[in-house]
Design a protein around this motif. Structure first.
Motif, short mmCIF file in Angstrom:
data_model
loop_
_atom_site.label_atom_id
_atom_site.label_comp_id
_atom_site.label_asym_id
_atom_site.label_seq_id
_atom_site.Cartn_x
_atom_site.Cartn_y
_atom_site.Cartn_z
N VAL A 55 -9.00 -7.87 -3.08
CA VAL A 55 -9.98 -6.79 -3.01
C VAL A 55 -10.94 -7.07 -1.86
O VAL A 55 -11.54 -8.15 -1.79
CB VAL A 55 -10.76 -6.66 -4.33
N LEU A 56 -11.08 -6.09 -0.97
CA LEU A 56 -12.00 -6.19 0.16
C LEU A 56 -13.08 -5.14 -0.02
O LEU A 56 -12.79 -3.95 -0.18
CB LEU A 56 -11.25 -5.96 1.48
N THR A 57 -14.35 -5.56 0.00
CA THR A 57 -15.45 -4.63 -0.25
C THR A 57 -16.42 -4.53 0.92
O THR A 57 -17.38 -3.76 0.83
CB THR A 57 -16.24 -5.07 -1.50
N ASP A 58 -16.21 -5.30 1.99
CA ASP A 58 -17.13 -5.25 3.12
C ASP A 58 -16.91 -3.98 3.93
O ASP A 58 -15.82 -3.77 4.46
CB ASP A 58 -16.91 -6.47 4.01
N PRO A 59 -17.90 -3.08 4.03
CA PRO A 59 -17.69 -1.79 4.71
C PRO A 59 -17.29 -1.93 6.17
O PRO A 59 -16.45 -1.16 6.66
CB PRO A 59 -19.06 -1.09 4.56
N ASP A 60 -17.88 -2.89 6.90
CA ASP A 60 -17.57 -3.03 8.32
C ASP A 60 -16.11 -3.43 8.52
O ASP A 60 -15.40 -2.87 9.37
CB ASP A 60 -18.49 -4.08 8.96
N THR A 61 -15.64 -4.39 7.72
CA THR A 61 -14.24 -4.82 7.83
C THR A 61 -13.30 -3.70 7.40
O THR A 61 -12.26 -3.48 8.04
CB THR A 61 -14.00 -6.07 6.96
N ILE A 62 -13.65 -2.99 6.35
CA ILE A 62 -12.81 -1.87 5.90
C ILE A 62 -12.73 -0.82 7.00
O ILE A 62 -11.66 -0.25 7.25
CB ILE A 62 -13.38 -1.27 4.60
N GLY A 63 -13.86 -0.55 7.66
CA GLY A 63 -13.85 0.44 8.73
C GLY A 63 -12.95 0.03 9.88
O GLY A 63 -12.26 0.87 10.46
N ARG A 64 -12.93 -1.26 10.21
CA ARG A 64 -12.07 -1.72 11.31
C ARG A 64 -10.59 -1.64 10.94
O ARG A 64 -9.74 -1.37 11.79
CB ARG A 64 -12.43 -3.15 11.70
#
Length: 215
Positions: free
Chosen positions: A89-98
């Motif tokens: 599960v990935l919750t970091d918005p910046d990483t998700i955006g990339r």
């Protein structure tokens, strides 16, 4: 007569053997998933003793809150074990955006269609739509066709629907308060759940042409 009984018993034993072998294979895969979970160098909660693993965390109306609590405890990247598989599960918005962006440098993660396919069962006949179709020419054509629905003039037309759905939610809140007052207790109403139900009903009317009955 006895020959028929013998055949029936043999068939039952064969079916039971197949069921037992499949069950043992499933349990073996769950055990192997637990071993992989333990070796994966990613933080995460302990695995429950149940063969379901953390599956109960991912289902139910409180799943988003449980996932948020795990993110607060283990960080923006954590692992879960679900039956025979692993979930990161990935919750970091910046990483998700990339990862999820479609333009610019870097990797791109396409939309997992299998997660959205159950939504197709709410329309007749079931078919891919703007929510469920995978990235590609079909999705782009559907998106272009649906774009006028989100113009300012058309969104104003949806306002009466939003008001009606909000009134339904308010009526339910009033009914919960009245029932709690009659029972001599304090009224409890999940406003977050009501907002999600209103949103789903608006999307159902706009994108699917169906009343999903959330409110």
């Amino acid at each position: 007569m006895w020959q028929i009984v013998l055949w029936v018993l043999q068939a039952c034993c064969l079916l039971f053997g197949l069921y037992l072998s499949k069950s043992l294979w499933f349990l073996l895969k769950c055990w192997r998933a637990r071993q992989k979970y333990a070796r994966l160098k990613v933080p995460g909660p302990p695995v429950p003793y149940s063969v379901l693993g953390h599956l109960s965390t991912l289902i139910g109306h409180r799943a988003p809150f449980k996932l948020a609590e795990l993110a607060n405890e283990y960080g923006p990247l954590y692992k879960l074990q679900t039956l025979t598989g692993l979930t990161v599960v990935l919750t970091d918005p910046d990483t998700i955006g990339r990862i999820c962006r479609k333009t610019g440098p870097g990797p791109y993660l396409p939309k997992p269609r299998e997660l959205y396919m159950p939504l197709e069962q709410s329309i007749k006949p079931p078919m891919p739509n703007i929510l469920t179709s995978e990235d590609g020419p079909y999705w782009k054509a559907v998106r272009q066709g649906a774009a006028p629905c989100f113009s300012a003039s058309n969104l104003k037309k949806v306002l009466p629907l939003v008001v009606e759905l909000s009134k339904r939610a308010a009526d339910k809140a009033a009914a919960v308060a009245a029932a709690a007052s009659a029972a001599g207790g304090a009224p409890l109403f999940d406003v977050s759940d009501a907002a999600k139900r209103i949103t789903s009903d608006v999307m159902g009317h706009l994108l699917l042409g169906e009343d999903l009955g959330g409110t």
